[in-house]
Enzyme design. Structure first.
Site, PDB file in Angstrom:
ATOM      1  CG  ASP A 346      61.524  26.615  33.749  1.00 17.03           C
ATOM      2  OD1 ASP A 346      60.450  26.024  33.991  1.00 17.03           O
ATOM      3  OD2 ASP A 346      62.481  26.602  34.553  1.00 17.03           O
ATOM      4  CG  ASP A 348      61.931  22.792  35.059  1.00 21.86           C
ATOM      5  OD1 ASP A 348      62.819  23.633  35.244  1.00 21.86           O
ATOM      6  OD2 ASP A 348      60.711  23.049  35.198  1.00 21.86           O
ATOM      7  CG  ASP A 441      66.119  25.262  34.362  1.00 21.93           C
ATOM      8  OD1 ASP A 441      66.714  26.155  33.723  1.00 21.93           O
ATOM      9  OD2 ASP A 441      65.431  25.492  35.378  1.00 21.93           O
TER      10      ASP A 441
HETATM   11  N1  DCT Z   1      63.536  22.975  41.962  1.00 24.20           N
HETATM   12  C1  DCT Z   1      64.525  22.464  42.768  1.00 24.20           C
HETATM   13  N2  DCT Z   1      65.700  23.135  42.888  1.00 24.20           N
HETATM   14  C2  DCT Z   1      65.903  24.281  42.208  1.00 24.20           C
HETATM   15  C3  DCT Z   1      64.911  24.795  41.361  1.00 24.20           C
HETATM   16  C4  DCT Z   1      63.716  24.109  41.259  1.00 24.20           C
HETATM   17  O1  DCT Z   1      64.338  21.426  43.375  1.00 24.20           O
HETATM   18  N3  DCT Z   1      67.042  24.887  42.350  1.00 24.20           N
HETATM   19  C5  DCT Z   1      62.298  22.250  41.863  1.00 24.20           C
HETATM   20  C6  DCT Z   1      61.113  22.941  42.453  1.00 24.20           C
HETATM   21  C7  DCT Z   1      60.079  22.984  41.366  1.00 24.20           C
HETATM   22  C8  DCT Z   1      60.717  22.332  40.175  1.00 24.20           C
HETATM   23  O2  DCT Z   1      62.064  22.088  40.507  1.00 24.20           O
HETATM   24  C9  DCT Z   1      60.640  23.140  38.932  1.00 24.20           C
HETATM   25  O3  DCT Z   1      60.973  24.491  39.184  1.00 24.20           O
HETATM   26  P1  DCT Z   1      60.316  25.676  38.378  1.00 24.20           P
HETATM   27  O4  DCT Z   1      60.553  25.519  36.936  1.00 24.20           O
HETATM   28  O5  DCT Z   1      60.751  26.934  39.012  1.00 24.20           O
HETATM   29  O6  DCT Z   1      58.793  25.481  38.739  1.00 24.20           O
HETATM   30  P2  DCT Z   1      57.589  24.889  37.912  1.00 24.20           P
HETATM   31  O7  DCT Z   1      56.753  24.227  38.911  1.00 24.20           O
HETATM   32  O8  DCT Z   1      58.081  24.078  36.769  1.00 24.20           O
HETATM   33  O9  DCT Z   1      56.859  26.181  37.431  1.00 24.20           O
HETATM   34  P3  DCT Z   1      56.814  26.851  35.983  1.00 24.20           P
HETATM   35  O10 DCT Z   1      55.653  26.222  35.325  1.00 24.20           O
HETATM   36  O11 DCT Z   1      56.616  28.297  36.239  1.00 24.20           O
HETATM   37  O12 DCT Z   1      58.104  26.543  35.297  1.00 24.20           O
HETATM   38 MG    MG Z   2      59.404  24.829  35.292  1.00 28.92          MG
END
Ligand code: DCT
Ligand code: MG
Length: 517
Positions: A346, A348, A441
């Site tokens: 995703d 963020d 997100d």
């Molecule tokens: N995070 C957080 N609270 C949440 C969800 C996520 O603090 N409820 C943090 C932890 C990692 C970061 O945000 C991003 O989450 P992901 O998108 O799940 O992880 P990513 O490292 O970006 O992995 P990906 O490349 O798979 O998106």
């Molecule tokens: Mg991510």
């Protein structure tokens, strides 16, 4: 590029001490062509490096300015073997064994002798051979330096540097399968044990090739050790193979790849006898949530990873839309992309308003605008539940209280030029889907909490977990995505940057790209 070009400038002071004025090194005769030397600048400084390079060239050595494939000998000063490996890792060198890694004392011995001296043991930088001993106050005895180094590796990933250059992928992939299987079984302790081990091996600046290499390292329990041993000896682990072939693991792996499906739903479907995504899709009796329906609708797009180029394109859309409503807003890409990853599941974003006043409606305005443009395929808005002065959450994996939205955006792919096509071809091309569904997100944070939100949302998850664990255990502080609270002093610690948060915790700063734990 001319490899033998002289350094641009030799400092005046050095020249006065009797050095010849700089002249192109290509005019120096190369006497020892089997030795191609590279001198590391790290901890040595540019001036000294230039001086030594020039000296070497005058003595008939081939000294390269850049680290290239032809280099045979790397010389370092005041750097340990691990530090040199770490540095090489940063230069994307995968196989450091092709170089002789030598201490500066070898180079100066060569300069004195006017010829290459044997790169004997005493000059070589290494970790596997025991060359030196150091006194350990903790164990009250002399320990070989190898063990000493191992005991210096922290159990917390926030005290280590973990880049994307993973020397131990075959081990860490295996541990991640084991961790995932335990997650599916809701066995948090074993799951974390494997995640911690994976994270530790990702931070090592060398490939583990023997059991000696992991001696004294933290986070390596019996289960982990057994798997490492089997992989070293057999090339693969029978336990991991078993998991990969396990019916339940395979079904859960498929189910959880659907947006909106977690372990609980997977368990339910598995008990119902379902095994694949197709079987779930075909079962019309199942009651699916709005999220899961979107998950099925855009399944193919969502399982194919998001590329960096797609993340950049979405980033532009997010920034443009946000700035039409709040021109001064700060929009930052976080998550894996901020850690330097090229792909993710995703994208963020953190959004904050550095100016005065807050706009609670910003998120809704952005969403409405996308809806109007037909760009919003799915959206789940969660309103802020933050209460001022509330203590940070002690739960390591707790969700934060920011207003946020989990969305699926329609990203149009660049169009192929069809101006030269005939009408039927144009019609055919018009039917081809020209967009991709992307998981996005958006997190809205008050400006004074921005640094904490940035640290939390940059991840990695394991890095964040260890930061909170470190804060609680080692500092008697509570950290979450909103704040840091000092329990002893009973105060909240303000921070205007991530650097300040690390400083409050008494930790060395770790750059985002070193947080891939
Ligand atoms: N995070 C957080 N609270 C949440 C969800 C996520 O603090 N409820 C943090 C932890 C990692 C970061 O945000 C991003 O989450 P992901 O998108 O799940 O992880 P990513 O490292 O970006 O992995 P990906 O490349 O798979 O998106
Ligand atoms: Mg991510």
């Amino acid at each position: 590029m001319d490899r033998f070009k002289a350094p641009a400038a030799i400092p005046q002071r050095k020249r006065q001490k009797g050095l010849h004025s700089p002249k192109p090194s290509c005019s120096y005769e190369i006497k020892f062509s089997n030795f191609v030397i590279f001198i590391m600048q790290r901890k040595m400084g540019m001036t000294r490096r230039m001086f030594l390079m020039e000296l070497g060239r005058r003595k008939g050595f081939r000294v390269e300015s850049e680290l290239s494939d032809s280099v045979t000998h790397i010389v370092a000063e005041n750097n340990s073997y691990l530090e040199v490996l770490d540095w090489l890792k940063g230069q994307a060198v995968r196989d450091s064994s092709k170089f002789e890694l030598l201490d500066i004392s070898w180079f100066t011995a060569c300069m004195e002798a006017g010829r290459p001296v044997d790169s004997e043991m005493k000059y070589r930088l290494m970790v596997r051979q025991i060359l030196q001993c150091e006194y350990s106050d903790i164990q009250n005895e002399w320990l070989p330096k190898t063990a000493f180094i191992a005991t210096k590796v922290s159990q917390y990933s926030c005290q280590r540097k973990t880049t994307l250059n993973n020397y131990n992928k075959k081990f860490t992939d295996a541990f991640e399968v084991m961790a995932e299987n335990y997650e599916f079984k809701e066995n948090e302790i074993f799951c974390l044990e494997f995640l911690r081990a994976a994270s530790l091996l990702k931070s090592l600046p060398f490939s583990v090739t023997s059991m000696k290499d992991i001696q004294g390292l933290p986070c390596v329990g019996d289960q982990v050790r057994d798997i490492i041993e089997e992989i070293i000896e057999e090339g693969e682990s029978s336990r991991v193979k078993e998991v990969l072939n396990d019916e339940r693991y395979k079904a859960f792996k498929q189910f959880t790849s659907i947006f909106g499906v977690g372990v609980k739903t997977s368990e339910k479907w598995y008990r119902m006898g379902l095994r694949t995504v197709e079987e779930v899709k075909a079962d019309k009796t199942l009651k699916l949530s709005k999220m899961q329906k979107a998950g099925f609708l855009y399944y193919e797009d969502l399982v194919s990873c998001v590329s960096k180029a797609e993340a950049d394109a979405v980033s532009l859309i997010v920034k443009n839309t946000v700035c039409t409503f709040l021109p001064d807003a700060l929009v930052t890409i976080t998550g894996g992309f901020r850690r330097g990853k090229n792909i993710g599941h995703d994208i963020d974003f953190l959004i904050t308003n550095p100016g005065p006043g807050e706009d609670d409606e910003l998120l809704h305005k952005v969403i409405d605008s996308w809806k109007k443009q037909g760009l919003l395929l799915y959206c789940d808005v969660i309103e802020s539940t933050f209460v001022k002065e509330q203590l940070p959450s002690r739960k390591v994996d707790a969700m934060d209280h920011f207003q946020k939205c989990f969305a699926i955006l329609k990203l149009y792919q660049p169009r192929v030029d069809n101006s030269t096509c005939n009408t039927s071809k144009k019609l055919e091309m018009a039917e081809v889907k020209d967009w991709k569904a992307i998981r996005v997100d958006l997190v809205i944070t008050p400006f004074e909490q921005y640094s904490y939100a940035l640290l939390g949302w940059t991840g990695s998850r394991q890095f964040g977990r260890d930061l909170r664990r470190y804060a609680a255990r080692e500092r008697k502080m509570i950290l979450d995505n909103h704040a840091l609270y000092d329990r002893r002093k009973r105060i909240f610690l303000k921070a205007g940057s991530e650097e300040e948060i690390f400083a409050h915790l008494g930790l060395d700063y770790v750059e985002p790209w070193e947080r891939n734990a």
